[in-house]
Design a protein around this motif. Structure first.
Motif, short mmCIF file in Angstrom:
data_model
loop_
_atom_site.label_atom_id
_atom_site.label_comp_id
_atom_site.label_asym_id
_atom_site.label_seq_id
_atom_site.Cartn_x
_atom_site.Cartn_y
_atom_site.Cartn_z
N LEU A 307 0.80 -1.22 0.00
CA LEU A 307 0.00 0.00 0.00
C LEU A 307 0.84 1.27 0.00
CD1 LEU A 307 -2.80 -0.90 2.54
CD2 LEU A 307 -2.81 -1.12 0.08
N GLN A 308 2.12 1.11 -0.15
CA GLN A 308 2.99 2.28 -0.01
C GLN A 308 2.57 3.42 -0.95
OE1 GLN A 308 4.56 3.75 2.39
NE2 GLN A 308 5.28 1.70 2.83
N ASP A 309 2.05 3.06 -2.10
CA ASP A 309 1.77 4.09 -3.11
C ASP A 309 0.31 4.51 -3.15
OD1 ASP A 309 4.37 3.87 -3.75
OD2 ASP A 309 4.03 2.38 -5.33
N SER A 310 -0.42 4.17 -2.14
CA SER A 310 -1.82 4.59 -2.20
C SER A 310 -2.24 5.17 -0.84
CB SER A 310 -2.72 3.40 -2.57
OG SER A 310 -2.22 2.23 -2.00
N VAL A 311 -3.31 5.90 -0.88
CA VAL A 311 -3.80 6.52 0.35
C VAL A 311 -4.34 5.43 1.25
CG1 VAL A 311 -5.27 8.31 1.29
CG2 VAL A 311 -4.56 8.42 -1.09
N HIS A 312 -3.86 5.42 2.45
CA HIS A 312 -4.42 4.42 3.35
C HIS A 312 -4.51 4.95 4.77
CE1 HIS A 312 -0.07 3.59 3.12
NE2 HIS A 312 -0.15 3.32 4.40
N LEU A 313 -5.40 4.32 5.49
CA LEU A 313 -5.67 4.73 6.87
C LEU A 313 -5.46 3.52 7.76
CD1 LEU A 313 -7.06 6.56 9.08
CD2 LEU A 313 -9.21 5.60 8.28
N VAL A 314 -4.64 3.70 8.78
CA VAL A 314 -4.42 2.61 9.73
C VAL A 314 -5.14 2.95 11.02
CG1 VAL A 314 -2.71 1.31 11.02
CG2 VAL A 314 -2.20 2.09 8.72
N SER A 360 -14.86 9.35 -8.38
CA SER A 360 -14.55 7.93 -8.50
C SER A 360 -13.04 7.67 -8.44
CB SER A 360 -15.13 7.38 -9.80
OG SER A 360 -14.58 8.10 -10.88
N SER A 361 -12.24 8.73 -8.56
CA SER A 361 -10.80 8.51 -8.51
C SER A 361 -10.30 8.38 -7.07
CB SER A 361 -10.07 9.65 -9.20
OG SER A 361 -10.20 10.82 -8.44
N LEU A 362 -11.17 8.74 -6.16
CA LEU A 362 -10.78 8.61 -4.75
C LEU A 362 -10.74 7.14 -4.38
CD1 LEU A 362 -12.70 11.29 -2.69
CD2 LEU A 362 -10.25 10.94 -2.79
N GLU A 363 -9.67 6.76 -3.73
CA GLU A 363 -9.57 5.39 -3.25
C GLU A 363 -8.97 5.42 -1.86
OE1 GLU A 363 -7.26 3.27 -6.11
OE2 GLU A 363 -8.99 2.07 -6.67
N LEU A 364 -9.42 4.56 -1.03
CA LEU A 364 -8.88 4.56 0.33
C LEU A 364 -8.80 3.13 0.84
CD1 LEU A 364 -8.03 6.11 2.91
CD2 LEU A 364 -10.43 6.11 3.56
N TYR A 365 -7.63 2.78 1.31
CA TYR A 365 -7.47 1.49 1.98
C TYR A 365 -7.56 1.72 3.47
CZ TYR A 365 -5.72 -0.21 -2.45
OH TYR A 365 -5.61 -0.57 -3.76
N VAL A 366 -8.36 0.96 4.11
CA VAL A 366 -8.49 1.11 5.56
C VAL A 366 -8.02 -0.18 6.21
CG1 VAL A 366 -10.06 1.54 7.48
CG2 VAL A 366 -10.49 2.59 5.27
N LEU A 367 -7.04 -0.06 7.08
CA LEU A 367 -6.57 -1.21 7.84
C LEU A 367 -7.00 -1.03 9.28
CD1 LEU A 367 -4.04 -0.71 5.63
CD2 LEU A 367 -3.17 -2.64 6.92
N ILE A 368 -7.71 -1.98 9.79
CA ILE A 368 -8.13 -1.88 11.18
C ILE A 368 -7.57 -3.07 11.95
CG2 ILE A 368 -10.07 -1.71 12.77
CD1 ILE A 368 -11.73 -0.54 10.61
N HIS A 369 -6.69 -2.75 12.88
CA HIS A 369 -6.22 -3.80 13.78
C HIS A 369 -7.27 -3.98 14.87
CE1 HIS A 369 -2.33 -3.41 11.91
NE2 HIS A 369 -2.34 -2.12 12.15
N ASN A 370 -7.65 -5.18 15.10
CA ASN A 370 -8.65 -5.49 16.13
C ASN A 370 -9.96 -4.74 15.91
OD1 ASN A 370 -5.85 -5.72 17.54
ND2 ASN A 370 -7.26 -7.08 18.62
#
Lengths: 553, 602
Positions: A307-314, A360-370
């Motif tokens: 995910l290094q190259d994309s917007v993401h939320l941890v 539609s170009s917006l993309e978001l990866y969401v990682l949720i621990h627990n």
């Protein structure tokens, strides 16, 4: 039982056992009435003489009866006394047992010494008795005859049984059962010849029951006496009981990781799934990881490698003060660069959904621990997260640890989440996840408490310090007393006065307020309304404190 | 860039915009496989196109299934609406009735599918009845205030959507959040309808007749059961007061039973509703149709393996009754198949597959050779052929093309024969091979169906069918074969028709024959007078009657059953040689039970 005369003849003899009688006194008025009848008919019987004989014994019998009742421990004594004072039906009801038992006595007598009048009759019509069904007891002779027979058999067995019962002193439950069995047996016994007493059966049953109950008792005995299987190696028995955070951390670090190679291989297997996860995320599925072990490192690796190259939320779900609002806010503020507040999380969610649908170009990866953490497991939070994850351009990958975590989701939420389940057992320790928790191995706030005590005391007057010292010493003296309630205020005042620390209880109270504000002491009222003072610090800290004080002084 | 903090639980990472562009292209693809990165692309494209095809097919099916249901509903809405129209002129009768026309949709327990139904429903209504539709969910409406807010928000928004953005004032209204009350709603409605009235010729775009002059306001309660009863009661009572001014129609989505309306609402409230019940198609029927149209057809080259299908069906039957989930599971297995099987590029239409076989790389040829089914095929060939197959790529490709064709034909025939067999087995007592065609399908996928005990027993039972059943079955079979796309069925059809005519002849001849027999036996009986002889002859007669009289029909029946049997057998024995390749070829049964199982875990 519904045929009064026919039955009456039989029953009066049958209900011999005292227990049975008692039972009837205690809880069956219906039978009482029947008994009265028997008594009435009894007077017209040919055995009047015999009965009269017995009536002599009656007084004694009553006494015995009373004793017996008392011995059985059923609260009928009162009623017995009542019975003597009150006349009418009640009297009858209390006398019947005596009569009945009397009949038993009589029967036993008859059995032991067969009377002249009885024997011939018996000889006259043995067949008849054998054949006559219960209902056809019309002739008085027949009745008598039957009575005799009954007496015979009754006198043998139940008498014995009674004795036996008296000896064994079984619990009331058992007795009741036996007596019911007996009453069930009554009818067939009536017509049967006396040769094989049917109560044998019940006796056998009884014995069997005894055996059973014995077995049960033995079972529990055997199991209660067996050694306790749980380990008694508790933390209390550790040589080094409590550590501070740092030492524990260092020690854990030094501990070798078991099966390191295998775990590494396992993790590599999981890591080979990364590209697949990406594909599936893009196809509209969301991914949930479950299985034993911390999945944080795995997700971190996923994040850094893919995910290094994309917007993401941890999102650290295990973070103690995480809320859905904070998650939504970080999306609106940091991802969507929106400045402004929202009235409710639902509004915020609506805004996010709108924005993502527009662009539609917006993309978001969401990682949720627990995802199943204490703060996020609520219904509303899950609903919001589910709705968020159902957006086609939000890709959610989450981990769960609780075994019942899937119960958070009903069908509707499941369909919103659209999970794909991956079992990723890592066996790695939950270091980061539990860093906000207290460990049993770590000495709880020991050094902190000590430093705070010294800190507070240093700012106080000498007298105040002395007061605290006194209390501390007293508490340490009583440290072996588990029910030590604390030092009562009056005693404390006395001691302080003696040590010239205070001159009135008002000054002492003022000092104590100071301590209380710093949570150095706790007061609680005892059962007698006296105030007790306690230092809510464990003994070792207190000892350390006193030692330090001594050094200083 | 650490995600550990004692003060924060959320961390956002934003790469530089330059990088972001690059990532989006590579992201959607089948990972980087070492050997055939080129095929991966092709596979992905194939997968996507196949899935899109399947998806549109399922949507079509869904639409068709809902058609009837929606038609009924729309006609109901129209009716209640027209009443309102009339009433606007007759003020007197308006005073009388306060009933709100209500449609209760019994949708079944598959709650997850409802969303889709409602979406298409609102689409349909928007196209036919009214632009004013509000969809309410229980979770948004904990109180009457929220409900009104939500309702007005949706109605006014939809107004904005419908009539472009000219109506600035309306947007403002919704933004200002005016007091949400029924009267404001009525005001809004009046203003809207008036406006459209005055501007009808211009504004009512394509069809001015599509919407009536004052279209009704439709409020849909998606999950009626989960609404709190107080909210519902309040809303119904309030809106019944205003029904004259606002043509309101309620739609309740009900998952359990229509009784819930009466049990949850007191009589005084439910009497304000004029309820009409609509039953949607049960999800089981829905699933049967989906299976019928997706799996039991030669249209899609992708076929589900036995275990996966079983898992998906079990999830459906024992878990959620959700067709959506079934389709998702199906999607997952499609994706999984294309992701894991390098040879899945051949899973496409026959023509493309042939071309692709020609352009297979050496690696792929090796992959084919490694397939267990292909190995079995090779072993069954002559030795020189074996060598050729294993060494020469071109020869291999040639053979593969032929086999692919065989497989294609096999699949076509398989479906028809399966249906035919189902006609026979579905009416047998105790259903040895299952009641549903999907069960039969599973049984066929599992192993050689004609070797199973169930098949044996069902044939036995089939041999005991009566004639009328048999004839109707045969007719059904003829229909199936005639309508099927498969070739080589001409002969079969002929044969079946022949059977039919024979049965017919039998019928004609039977009556006559029976008479004959009985007459002759009568004569014989008259001859003999001896008791012993009489008994003997009677017995004989009985025997002979049992064996003889039925023979014609019975023989024919046996013949038919045997023929059906033979139809199944060669068909499947053809598969015997073809099935070997199915692992690598289009029909490759997709095997990923673990994933499906885990998918269905909760």
């Amino acid at each position: 039982m519904s045929r009064p005369e026919g039955e009456g003849g039989g029953l009066r003899v049958k209900f011999v056992p005292d227990e049975e009688v008692l039972k009837h006194i205690a809880d069956d008025p219906g039978i009482k009435v029947r008994k009265d009848k028997t008594q009435l008919t009894l007077s017209v019987k040919t055995f009047v003489k015999k009965l009269e004989d017995i009536s002599d014994d009656e007084a004694q019998e009553v006494l015995e009866e009373k004793k017996y009742v008392a011995a059985l421990g059923i609260g009928t004594q009162d009623s017995m006394q009542n019975g003597s004072s009150v006349s009418g039906g009640e009297v009858y009801s209390f006398q019947t047992p005596k009569r009945a038992s009397k009949m038993a006595e009589l029967a036993s007598e008859l059995a032991q010494t067969p009377g002249q009048s009885v024997a011939p009759e018996h000889a006259e019509c043995p067949e008849k008795t054998a054949k006559t069904p219960q209902s056809s007891k019309h002739s008085s002779s027949n009745k008598v005859q039957q009575k005799n027979e009954k007496k015979e058999f009754v006198s043998t067995t139940p008498y014995r049984l009674r004795k036996r019962l008296a000896e064994e002193e079984e619990d009331a439950e058992d007795q009741k059962e036996v007596s019911t069995v007996l009453s069930g047996r009554k009818t067939p016994a009536k017509t049967k010849a006396a040769s094989t007493p049917p109560p044998r059966n019940t006796l056998a049953k009884k014995i069997k029951e005894n055996k059973m109950s014995n077995l049960v008792e033995e079972y529990f005995e055997a199991h209660s006496s067996s050694k306790v299987l749980t380990s008694d190696r508790t933390l209390q028995k550790l040589r080094k009981r409590k550590l501070d955070q740092q030492t524990l951390h260092d020690l854990l670090k030094k501990a070798p990781l078991a099966y390191a190679a295998e775990i590494k291989e396992l993790n590599e297997q999981h890591e080979s799934l990364f590209s697949k996860w990406m594909l599936q995320l893009h196809l509209g599925f969301n991914i949930v990881l479950y299985g034993l072990g911390s999945k944080r490192n795995l997700l971190e690796k996923f994040r850094t490698s893919v995910l290094q190259d994309s917007v993401h939320l941890v999102v650290n779900g295990y973070f103690p003060s995480i809320t859905v609002r904070s998650i939504l806010s970080s999306i609106t503020e940091e991802v969507l660069d929106h400045i402004g507040t929202f009235r409710s999380p639902l509004d915020q969610l609506e805004f996010i959904i709108k924005r993502f649908k527009e662009d539609s170009s917006l993309e978001l990866y969401v990682l949720i621990h627990n995802l199943d953490s204490q703060m996020l497991r609520g219904e509303r939070s899950q609903q919001i997260l589910a709705q968020l994850s159902s957006l086609p351009s939000i890709y959610l990958i989450a981990s769960i640890d609780h075994i019942n975590a899937p119960l958070m989701w009903d069908q509707a939420k499941l369909s919103l989440y659209n999970w794909l389940w991956y079992e990723t057992t890592t066996f790695s320790p939950y270091v980061e996840e539990t860093s906000y928790e207290n460990s049993l191995l770590v000495q709880q706030s020991g050094s902190l408490a000590l430093s705070s005590i010294t800190h507070v005391l240093r700012s106080l007057t000498l007298n105040a310090r002395g007061i605290f010292r006194l209390l501390a010493q007293y508490q340490l003296e009583n440290k072996d007393n588990p029910s030590y309630p604390g030092l009562s205020f009056q005693d404390f005042y006395q001691q302080c006065r003696e040590a010239f620390l205070v001159n009135s209880d008002l000054t002492l109270r003022a000092q104590l307020t100071e301590f209380r504000d710093h949570k150095l002491i706790r007061t609680k009222r005892g059962a007698d309304g006296v105030e007790y003072l306690l230092i809510p610090v464990d003994d070792s800290t207190l000892t350390d404190f006193l030692e330090k004080e001594d050094e200083d002084v | 860039m650490s995600t550990c903090s004692v003060s924060k639980g959320c961390f956002v990472f934003k790469p530089s915009p330059k990088k972001r562009r690059v990532s989006q292209k590579t992201a959607v693809c089948f990972g980087e496989r070492e050997d055939d990165s080129e095929d991966a692309n092709l596979r992905f494209v194939t997968c996507q196109s196949l899935w899109n095809e399947i998806k549109s097919a399922t949507e079509q099916i869904q639409e068709d299934l809902n058609q009837q249901f929606f038609d009924n509903l729309v006609s109901f809405l129209r009716r209640s609406h027209s009443e309102f129209q009339e009433k606007t002129t007759e003020w007197t009768c308006q005073m009388k009735s306060r009933e709100i026309p209500t449609a209760a949709l019994v949708l079944g327990v598959n709650v997850t599918d409802h969303d889709l139904t409602f979406r298409s429903l609102s689409e349909v209504l928007q196209n036919t009845i009214t632009p004013y539709i509000a969809l309410l969910e229980a979770k948004d409406c904990p109180g009457i205030k929220n409900l009104m807010q939500k309702l007005m928000g949706q109605l006014m928004n939809c107004y904005v959507d419908v009539d472009s953005l000219e109506d600035e004032d309306c947007v403002q209204v919704s933004q200002n959040r005016i007091r949400c009350s029924m009267s404001s709603l009525i005001n809004w409605y009046n203003s809207v309808t008036k406006k459209t009235d005055s501007e009808t010729p211009r504004k009512k775009r394509t069809s001015s007749s599509r919407h009536w002059q004052s279209p009704p306001v439709v409020v849909v309660f998606k999950d009626m059961e989960s609404f709190s009863t107080e909210v519902l009661q309040d809303f119904i009572v309030i809106s019944s007061q205003h029904i004259h001014e606002l043509p309101l129609i309620l739609i309740f989505g009900i998952a359990t039973s229509p009784m819930i309306i009466h049990s949850s609402l007191p009589h005084s409230v439910s009497s304000l509703l004029c309820i009409e019940l609509f039953q949607s198609l049960s999800s089981k029927e829905h699933l049967s149709t989906i299976i019928d149209k997706l799996l039991l057809t030669a249209q899609f080259p992708f076929k589900l393996g036995e275990k996966v299908l079983q898992v998906l069906i079990n999830i459906f039957l024992y878990h959620d009754f959700s067709v959506q989930n079934f389709i998702k599971g199906f999607q997952l297995s499609v994706v999984e198949h294309f992701y894991t099987q390098p040879l899945s590029i051949l899973c496409c239409q026959l023509v493309d597959a042939k071309n692709r076989v020609n352009s297979l790389s050496h690696n792929q040829c090796e992959n084919i050779r490694r397939l267990p089914s292909f190995r079995r095929y090779v072993e069954s060939q002559a030795s020189e052929k074996q060598i050729a197959l294993l060494t020469t790529d071109s020869y291999l490709k040639e053979i593969i093309q032929k086999l692919l064709e065989d497989l294609h034909v096999y699949h076509e025939n398989y479906v028809s024969v399966l249906r035919c067999l189902h006609v026979f087995t579905s009416s047998l007592p105790k259903y040895p091979l299952g009641k549903q065609i999907r069960e039969l399908h599973c049984a066929c996928l599992e192993n050689q169906v004609w070797e199973t005990e169930e098949y044996e027993s069902s044939l036995q039972l089939a041999r005991m069918l009566n004639k009328s059943d048999l004839v109707t079955m045969l007719q059904q079979c003829v229909e199936i074969f005639v309508s099927s796309s498969g070739k080589e069925f001409d002969k079969t059809v002929e044969k079946l028709k022949e059977f039919l005519t024979q049965f017919q002849k039998l019928e004609e001849g039977e009556a006559f024959q029976e008479q004959d027999v009985s007459v002759s036996s009568q004569k014989e009986l008259q001859k003999k007078t001896d008791l012993y002889h009489l008994q003997k002859t009677l017995l004989e007669l009985k025997e002979s009657r049992r064996s003889k009289k039925l023979t014609k029909f019975e023989m024919l029946r046996f013949e038919v059953v045997d023929y059906i049997d033979s139809l199944v057998r060669p068909q499947d024995s053809a598969r015997d040689s073809v099935f070997q390749h199915s692992q690598r070829s289009p029909g490759a049964p997709q095997r990923c039970p673990e994933d499906c199982a885990s998918y269905g875990f909760k």
